[in-house]
Design a protein around this motif. Sequence first.
Motif, PDB file in Angstrom:
ATOM      1  N   ALA A   1       0.827  -1.207   0.000  1.00 21.48           N
ATOM      2  CA  ALA A   1       0.000   0.000   0.000  1.00 21.48           C
ATOM      3  C   ALA A   1       0.863   1.259   0.000  1.00 21.48           C
ATOM      4  N   ASP A   2       0.400   2.257  -0.719  1.00 22.21           N
ATOM      5  CA  ASP A   2       0.983   3.593  -0.769  1.00 22.21           C
ATOM      6  C   ASP A   2       2.290   3.684  -1.538  1.00 22.21           C
ATOM      7  N   ARG A   3       2.831   2.543  -2.007  1.00 17.98           N
ATOM      8  CA  ARG A   3       4.120   2.691  -2.691  1.00 17.98           C
ATOM      9  C   ARG A   3       4.232   1.889  -3.985  1.00 17.98           C
ATOM     10  N   SER A   4       3.503   0.801  -4.144  1.00 17.13           N
ATOM     11  CA  SER A   4       3.680  -0.052  -5.316  1.00 17.13           C
ATOM     12  C   SER A   4       3.204   0.633  -6.584  1.00 17.13           C
ATOM     13  N   ARG A   5       3.878   0.311  -7.670  1.00 14.49           N
ATOM     14  CA  ARG A   5       3.416   0.716  -8.982  1.00 14.49           C
ATOM     15  C   ARG A   5       2.337  -0.266  -9.463  1.00 14.49           C
ATOM     16  N   PRO A   6       1.439   0.175 -10.352  1.00 12.86           N
ATOM     17  CA  PRO A   6       0.508  -0.761 -10.986  1.00 12.86           C
ATOM     18  C   PRO A   6       1.277  -1.811 -11.793  1.00 12.86           C
ATOM     19  N   SER A   7       0.701  -3.002 -11.903  1.00 14.26           N
ATOM     20  CA  SER A   7       1.389  -4.109 -12.566  1.00 14.26           C
ATOM     21  C   SER A   7       0.608  -4.717 -13.711  1.00 14.26           C
ATOM     22  N   THR A   8      -0.593  -4.169 -14.014  1.00 14.24           N
ATOM     23  CA  THR A   8      -1.426  -4.763 -15.058  1.00 14.24           C
ATOM     24  C   THR A   8      -2.187  -3.679 -15.818  1.00 14.24           C
ATOM     25  N   TYR A   9      -2.959  -4.151 -16.781  1.00 15.07           N
ATOM     26  CA  TYR A   9      -3.906  -3.334 -17.552  1.00 15.07           C
ATOM     27  C   TYR A   9      -4.759  -2.437 -16.655  1.00 15.07           C
ATOM     28  N   PHE A  10      -5.129  -2.916 -15.465  1.00 13.96           N
ATOM     29  CA  PHE A  10      -5.837  -2.079 -14.494  1.00 13.96           C
ATOM     30  C   PHE A  10      -4.808  -1.167 -13.833  1.00 13.96           C
ATOM     31  N   ASP A  11      -4.500  -0.097 -14.550  1.00 15.28           N
ATOM     32  CA  ASP A  11      -3.273   0.641 -14.292  1.00 15.28           C
ATOM     33  C   ASP A  11      -3.394   1.733 -13.239  1.00 15.28           C
ATOM     34  N   GLN A  12      -4.488   1.713 -12.455  1.00 14.13           N
ATOM     35  CA  GLN A  12      -4.535   2.611 -11.305  1.00 14.13           C
ATOM     36  C   GLN A  12      -4.615   1.837  -9.987  1.00 14.13           C
ATOM     37  N   LEU A  13      -4.536   0.523 -10.080  1.00 13.65           N
ATOM     38  CA  LEU A  13      -4.496  -0.311  -8.878  1.00 13.65           C
ATOM     39  C   LEU A  13      -3.052  -0.671  -8.569  1.00 13.65           C
ATOM     40  N   ARG A  14      -2.655  -0.526  -7.326  1.00 14.96           N
ATOM     41  CA  ARG A  14      -1.269  -0.798  -6.932  1.00 14.96           C
ATOM     42  C   ARG A  14      -1.045  -2.301  -6.724  1.00 14.96           C
ATOM     43  N   SER A  15      -1.574  -3.092  -7.624  1.00 17.39           N
ATOM     44  CA  SER A  15      -1.399  -4.540  -7.493  1.00 17.39           C
ATOM     45  C   SER A  15       0.041  -4.911  -7.806  1.00 17.39           C
ATOM     46  N   GLY A  16       0.468  -6.016  -7.224  1.00 18.39           N
ATOM     47  CA  GLY A  16       1.839  -6.440  -7.458  1.00 18.39           C
ATOM     48  C   GLY A  16       2.204  -7.651  -6.624  1.00 18.39           C
ATOM     49  N   HIS A  17       3.479  -8.005  -6.664  1.00 19.54           N
ATOM     50  CA  HIS A  17       4.040  -9.171  -5.986  1.00 19.54           C
ATOM     51  C   HIS A  17       3.332 -10.435  -6.479  1.00 19.54           C
ATOM     52  N   GLN A  18       2.312 -10.877  -5.799  1.00 15.61           N
ATOM     53  CA  GLN A  18       1.528 -12.007  -6.289  1.00 15.61           C
ATOM     54  C   GLN A  18       0.153 -11.477  -6.693  1.00 15.61           C
ATOM     55  N   ASP A  19      -0.037 -11.316  -7.992  1.00 12.24           N
ATOM     56  CA  ASP A  19      -1.242 -10.704  -8.539  1.00 12.24           C
ATOM     57  C   ASP A  19      -2.210 -11.804  -8.959  1.00 12.24           C
ATOM     58  N   ALA A  20      -3.438 -11.770  -8.433  1.00 13.29           N
ATOM     59  CA  ALA A  20      -4.392 -12.851  -8.687  1.00 13.29           C
ATOM     60  C   ALA A  20      -4.890 -12.845 -10.125  1.00 13.29           C
ATOM     61  N   TRP A  21      -4.964 -11.669 -10.746  1.00 14.92           N
ATOM     62  CA  TRP A  21      -5.417 -11.612 -12.141  1.00 14.92           C
ATOM     63  C   TRP A  21      -4.353 -12.187 -13.065  1.00 14.92           C
ATOM     64  N   VAL A  22      -3.093 -11.830 -12.846  1.00 14.17           N
ATOM     65  CA  VAL A  22      -1.999 -12.403 -13.623  1.00 14.17           C
ATOM     66  C   VAL A  22      -1.966 -13.912 -13.448  1.00 14.17           C
ATOM     67  N   ASN A  23      -2.147 -14.373 -12.224  1.00 14.00           N
ATOM     68  CA  ASN A  23      -2.035 -15.801 -11.958  1.00 14.00           C
ATOM     69  C   ASN A  23      -3.233 -16.596 -12.459  1.00 14.00           C
ATOM     70  N   ALA A  24      -4.394 -15.967 -12.595  1.00  9.99           N
ATOM     71  CA  ALA A  24      -5.514 -16.668 -13.225  1.00  9.99           C
ATOM     72  C   ALA A  24      -5.174 -17.006 -14.675  1.00  9.99           C
ATOM     73  N   ALA A  25      -4.614 -16.036 -15.392  1.00 13.11           N
ATOM     74  CA  ALA A  25      -4.186 -16.297 -16.770  1.00 13.11           C
ATOM     75  C   ALA A  25      -2.998 -17.246 -16.807  1.00 13.11           C
ATOM     76  N   ALA A  26      -2.179 -17.235 -15.748  1.00 11.19           N
ATOM     77  CA  ALA A  26      -1.028 -18.134 -15.684  1.00 11.19           C
ATOM     78  C   ALA A  26      -1.464 -19.593 -15.656  1.00 11.19           C
ATOM     79  N   TYR A  27      -2.571 -19.881 -14.984  1.00 14.84           N
ATOM     80  CA  TYR A  27      -3.068 -21.259 -14.955  1.00 14.84           C
ATOM     81  C   TYR A  27      -3.370 -21.748 -16.371  1.00 14.84           C
TER      82      TYR A  27
END
Length: 765
Positions: free
Chosen positions: A227-253
């Motif tokens: 929180a408060d420091r991460s950069r966005p990591s996906t197409y949803f580019d205003q969410l500070r998601s990162g490290h272990q991203d559930a959307w990325v990992n759904a496609a990873a399966y």
Amino acid sequence: MRASFAALLVGGSLVLVSSAADPVRTEPAAQPGTAPVSLAAGSASSAPPDRCQVSPTVLPFGTSSPAVTRRANQFWTVYGLGEGGPEAPGSPLGANSAWTEWDARKFAWTDQRGHRDRGMERLLTLPINGSNGVTGKQPDGFPWSWADLETWPDTNDRHGGVGSYHFDQIPRFINATYDYYVWTRDEEFLARALPRAELIMERYVLPVLGGDDGIWTIPLSTNDGVADRSRPSTYFDQLRSGHQDAWVNAAAYTALLDMARLERLAGKPDQAARYAALAEAFPAKYDKAFWNNASGMYAGWRDAEGNLHDSGYLHVNLEALARGLGDPERARSVFSAMAAPADPIAFGPHTGSTDVYQNVVAPRTTTGNPPDSDWDGWSDPAQGRKPYGDTVQHGGTVLWLSYYDVMARLRHQDADHAYARFVAMLDRMAADSHCLTFDAPNRLYNDFGESLVQVGSNIPFPESGIAALPLLEGFAGVEATPAGLQATPNLPSALVDARVSQIDYAGQSVSVDVSRARVVARSEPVAGPQDLAPGASVAREFDASTPFNQAQVQVSATHGGRVTVALERRVDDSWVHVAARRHDDLASRATWLDLAVPAQAPGRYRLLTIRPGTDGPLPHPEGEGGGGMTLAAVRVLDAAQEDVTPPSLAAGGVVTNAPVDRFTVDLGTATDEPVALTLQRRIGKRWVSVAAQVLDPAGGRQVVVGTSDQPAGHYRFVATDDSAQAGVVLTRLERARYTVEAPELEVRTTAPAGEPVTLAAPPDN
């Protein structure tokens, strides 16, 4: 005959019995004829004219519903091909790496307009470090985040001029490669694309993202999800998601499954076995990493400090379920959470709404308002973050999410639930004068007052076109697989058949038609919809020259309400009751209301549609005809069925290892009163309601309950009246038999629900 199901026939004419103040209208009764018999009166739909006036430029989709067929082809013209013209502009393909799988999903199955070839070539040329001489700051195997940038183009002053690395494009490269190849069987493409996929997996995913250990984990400190420091990591580019991203990992399966298939098709069994093992172990690791018991949903991401970030991210949950992650219990939990009140919308035409479907066309992307600490404001307006609901990334929606919603419901609920969402999406598009598109800066709002930042529809959302594809992949069930082209139909109760044409499989043009029933009798559009005023009853007579087991009426109700659908058989000079079902909470759109009956022999019958005297708000507005309810059409069907192997008894119900869509229920004692029954399926430790019906046994003790295809499982019926519960027993289970045709492949066959039909074997290359 009891008054509760009475209808009046006078002198061989069909009579509509209205309220006392209304005149009686008569129409000629139907005459015997060749099947399907024409039933008197009725039209195809009582819906108002569509405001979307785009003329389809191609017609790949067809169904037994003229309205759904028209709207699906309009939708594909606008959002699939981008050919809606200046009134409904769009674009066919995405221009950047994050769109590769969506592009493949849209066009791998068809060669329309050459878009598939362009998508395949783009996949082969988008930059990947270590391929085609490309180098960057990230290790070899990293696909660039943008077509010509290693990072996302969020390089404004708020980011200090430095873009963010994204990671959702990584599995999508793999998935797009598989989709294009399995449909085209283009060996030259595979020879060029597979080494790039292997580079991504072997040089980046497995060693850098830790894919060998399970969950793909972003190693960059800039994308740690904190929180408060991460950069966005996906197409949803205003969410500070990162490290272990559930959307990325759904496609990873999906990527692990697809890599196993690609390697096997390429003759590399050891590599295939490696990826297959990783895929088999992945769902349990996904659940452990992301499932949040507190919300009953998958969280958006787990940060580097171990914290889950969960604001009800439906794009994560629905895509995960549609891809085969989760299980029936988790799916039930997600759908329950979606049915519960969400955070109230804080801006726009839906201010105050707690409905996740406030935009109708698709659910919100988030059920909750993400905290500011999880929000990256790089593209916020100068005045700061927009209110909840005023952007697609929190509280608004994106049209493509409808695809994952429908496909998740097909996988974990049934075709009727899925079809309801699919039709709602098409109806919403049809009700807008520009088919829900926007045209900045000239047209910033649709007819519902929603803005282009609240509903992501056309530009810059070419991926919206996938929302039409449940007709191909879901209801018709057409799929290209390593074993060839297959069809596994799963039609809703409202559709008798579905057709998809302009399919291109391995260079062969193919059309596929699937049907679940033969029409024995139906109304013709000769007299327009009939009003159903409170207290009214409409009877339609017909002579069935062949057996049948299902009857349906199409009713619309502006103000809700209920009707009873009843079937009677002519015996000598009397009408004898066969079956009846009450339908509550009617929809405003014309909806098919179903009545499953025991197999009926040829003979003379009548089908009654009965509205009680008081069932809705009164007085009704002027101009609504008979109190806002109309009967549009009637049809009688012979639905092909087969008995399911005698089920085993378990805990007050039955267990079946095959899909089921008809249940014969013995009530234990004969009764002359309507009985309310709820079909329940055992999911984990819970009994979950599947369908609730009010049926009239007409002095007997058996009733037939019809649904769309239900998966194999443990079922029971519960009677609303506790005193009747002890005697309720399931005595017979049946499943649908579908007819599947592919004329170009000289295929015409039948198959039971749930069993794929092979339409074409893979070509010998």
